[in-house]
Enzyme design. Structure first.
Site, PDB file in Angstrom:
ATOM      1  CB  SER A   1      55.946  56.346  -8.489  1.00  0.00           C
ATOM      2  OG  SER A   1      55.459  57.386  -9.310  1.00  0.00           O
TER       3      SER A   1
ATOM      4  NE  ARG B   1      57.604  65.029 -16.458  1.00  0.00           N
ATOM      5  CZ  ARG B   1      56.701  65.118 -15.485  1.00  0.00           C
ATOM      6  NH1 ARG B   1      57.071  65.575 -14.304  1.00  0.00           N
ATOM      7  NH2 ARG B   1      55.449  64.763 -15.692  1.00  0.00           N
ATOM      8  CG  HIS B   2      59.471  61.196 -19.992  1.00  0.00           C
ATOM      9  ND1 HIS B   2      58.702  62.349 -19.948  1.00  0.00           N
ATOM     10  CD2 HIS B   2      58.863  60.302 -19.171  1.00  0.00           C
ATOM     11  CE1 HIS B   2      57.675  62.150 -19.134  1.00  0.00           C
ATOM     12  NE2 HIS B   2      57.752  60.913 -18.656  1.00  0.00           N
TER      13      HIS B   2
ATOM     14  CD  GLU C   1      57.429  55.882 -20.697  1.00  0.00           C
ATOM     15  OE1 GLU C   1      58.151  56.894 -20.568  1.00  0.00           O
ATOM     16  OE2 GLU C   1      56.672  55.464 -19.817  1.00  0.00           O
TER      17      GLU C   1
ATOM     18  CD  GLU D   1      56.897  60.890 -10.698  1.00  0.00           C
ATOM     19  OE1 GLU D   1      57.659  60.043 -10.200  1.00  0.00           O
ATOM     20  OE2 GLU D   1      56.588  60.909 -11.898  1.00  0.00           O
TER      21      GLU D   1
ATOM     22  NE  ARG E   1      60.034  52.185 -16.609  1.00  0.00           N
ATOM     23  CZ  ARG E   1      59.551  52.897 -15.595  1.00  0.00           C
ATOM     24  NH1 ARG E   1      58.885  54.007 -15.824  1.00  0.00           N
ATOM     25  NH2 ARG E   1      59.739  52.491 -14.348  1.00  0.00           N
TER      26      ARG E   1
ATOM     27  NE  ARG F   1      61.638  62.555 -14.115  1.00  0.00           N
ATOM     28  CZ  ARG F   1      60.484  62.038 -14.528  1.00  0.00           C
ATOM     29  NH1 ARG F   1      59.420  62.114 -13.739  1.00  0.00           N
ATOM     30  NH2 ARG F   1      60.379  61.439 -15.690  1.00  0.00           N
TER      31      ARG F   1
END
Length: 556
Positions: free
Chosen positions: A482, A336-337, A330, A479, A328, A530
């Site tokens: 998903s 948490r990323h 991002e 979270e 990712r 995570r």
């Protein structure tokens, strides 16, 4: 092991000092010679170099003569390379440090480990604590006639911490508790060899890296200043940081999470697959992809195995899962990323309802939590010693709430949330707190999310197209999963992709796969790092990534 029993000959004296062009008498350039000042400076440098060489030679000769004079020198020393080159299988029996118990009293053992601490008591005794796989044992080197010499004690005392050491000795059981080691026996050393030297000054000390925040705070209150190793320093020297007992526990827990995930799904008739990580277009939508050139064609690293695990359902595998890297791009600097993490992905046919996927999630994670608590107590204790945490609370049957029910709970607590939007981090944490207070669980499922905040391949609800047949799963208010029922009608799928800004041409093979007939299906994705972070209540995902990759870190 060979000993150092050869006398090193003294070095030859250096040649006369040269001038700058390498000659002792020739001029620097034609018509020019070295100045008296420069010549004097060069002569002084040469004299110092020769003195250093003579001192080194004298020291080496003294050491060699000392060992040569020691009839027990064969029993200790630095192992030469030739002894480490797999010459032959000796048939010797090795004992793991964790196996050293009172049952081995008076037995001779051969062990290997890192020299964690070295303590000298006078000239006749040295204590060396060896560590391996989180277990430690105290080894005692005591001058003993015809067994252990003073030179051997001196050699042991001079070992650098974290060096790899082989020891042969006799197991004894002291009458008092050994506080500095996990094993409550000692090894009376008879032979000791250094297999691999660590540098004398380590960039970080394992003892410092293993301290808890509480230890540091308590010492500060007592007027003592202890070293605290910050996260960036830990990650810069990750191979040292990994050696702490807490990190050994973290990554053994992580290994078990992956193992339990695999074994549970195999028992449920899932097939493990391996999908490509080089793809032509975005798999999740959006622009957060790592783009690259693929032999002249535009390509990117897969944001998930989503498209190909669905195509596997089209290929009649019925139920599939994968454990693999996910990318990712991002610019997220949160706790948490990560830009690369390990995804635990599942896809399966459904007969009637997407609740069938949620049923798998429920049983899978309750099983996982049970087994971690049953089989990994030592690792959990090691983590808790440095990073104290309370065991995760979860129900035998996992709580399920609709998104609308969650929004209502927040509203009643005074938190306003867009009923057709997503929950932000603060709202998720608040809802986790409310759920814990009301239902006494830190693990629950929130389903029927607004369609607008889900990926293009998510199936809308039959009774309200503003919502979707999707769900998220939470641990301690954050979270971790998903999931959803997927759109398997190709024309509708293409329409949804275009609506989400995805170039349909880049995923044409994915959409076309549904034109050949495919059963209704759904699935979910989990971030391994995570899960471990939240199960152990750690404060940063970089603690659970072996070599983390975030927007600022590409090494080590």
């Amino acid at each position: 092991m060979a000993s150092n029993d050869q006398t090193t000959p003294p070095p030859r004296p250096p040649p006369p000092p040269e001038n700058l062009n390498g000659s002792s008498s020739a001029p620097l350039e034609e018509g020019k010679s070295i100045s008296k000042k420069a010549a004097k400076k060069e002569a002084l440098k040469a004299e110092k170099a020769m003195k250093r060489q003579q001192e080194a030679a004298a020291t080496a000769a003294l050491s060699a003569n000392s060992q040569e004079a020691d009839p027990l020198s064969i029993n200790y020393g630095d192992a030469p390379l030739v002894d480490l080159q797999s010459k032959a299988v000796s048939g010797r029996n090795w004992t793991d440090i964790h196996s050293l118990t009172e049952d081995l009293k008076d037995k001779q053992v051969l062990i290997r480990g890192r020299a964690q601490t070295i303590r000298v008591v006078g000239k006749n005794v040295a204590f060396v604590v060896l560590r391996r796989k989180g277990f430690t044992v105290q080894c005692v080197v005591t001058v003993t006639q015809e067994l252990v010499s003073r030179q051997m004690v001196k050699f042991a005392a001079g070992l650098s911490r974290e060096s790899i050491v082989d020891i042969e000795g006799i197991v004894t059981v002291p009458g008092i508790q050994i506080k500095g080691a996990s094993q409550q026996v000692e090894v009376q050393v008879r032979k000791i060899y250094c297999i691999s030297k660590a540098v004398p000054n380590l960039p970080i000390n394992i003892e410092d890296a293993a301290r808890s925040e509480k230890e540091i705070e308590d010492a500060k209150k007592a007027g003592e200043l202890l070293v605290s190793v910050v996260q960036d320093t830990r990650l810069n020297y990750r191979v040292l940081d990994m050696r702490t007992t807490a990190n050994q526990g973290i990554f053994r827990i992580q290994s078990q999470v992956g193992n339990i995930f695999r074994q549970f799904l195999l028992s449920e008739d899932f097939v493990e697959i391996h999908t490509p990580k080089l793809i032509a277009g975005s798999s999740e939508g959006g622009s957060a992809v790592f783009k690259l050139d693929y032999k002249g064609q535009p390509a990117c690293l897969a944001q998930s195995p989503q498209l190909h695990k669905q195509m596997s359902i089209c290929g009649d595998f019925g139920r599939v899962f994968e454990i693999g890297p996910v990318f990712r791009a991002e610019d997220s600097y949160t706790h948490r990323h990560l830009c690369e993490f390990t995804g635990l992905d599942v896809e399966m046919e459904i007969e009637e309802h997407y609740f069938e996927v949620m049923d798998i999630v429920d049983r899978l994670f309750v099983t996982m939590f049970d087994r971690l608590n049953e089989k990994c107590q030592k690792e959990l204790d090691a983590i808790g010693k440095q990073y104290p945490f309370k065991p995760l609370k979860y129900l035998r049957k996992t709580l399920r709430l609709t998104f609308q029910e969650g929004v209502q709970m927040l509203k009643e607590a005074g938190v306003e949330v867009d009923p057709l939007g997503d929950l932000n981090t603060e709202s998720e944490r608040k809802l986790g707190q409310l759920v814990l207070e009301k239902y006494d669980t830190e693990f629950y499922i929130l389903h029927r999310y607004p369609l607008a905040v889900r990926p293009f391949y998510t199936m809308p609800c039959y009774d309200d197209p503003a919502y979707s047949n999707s769900f998220d799963v939470f641990i301690r208010g954050e979270e971790i999963i998903s999931g959803a029922q997927r759109v398997h009608v190709p024309e509708f799928l293409a329409t949804r992709a275009e609506a989400c800004g995805i170039d349909v041409k880049t995923i044409s093979t994915y959409i076309d796969s549904f034109r050949y007939g495919v059963p209704p299906h759904g699935g979910f994705g989990v971030g391994l790092e995570r899960v471990v972070m939240l199960f152990c209540a750690l404060n940063n995902i970089r603690k659970t990534s072996l070599f983390p990759r975030d927007p600022l870190r590409l090494a080590p």
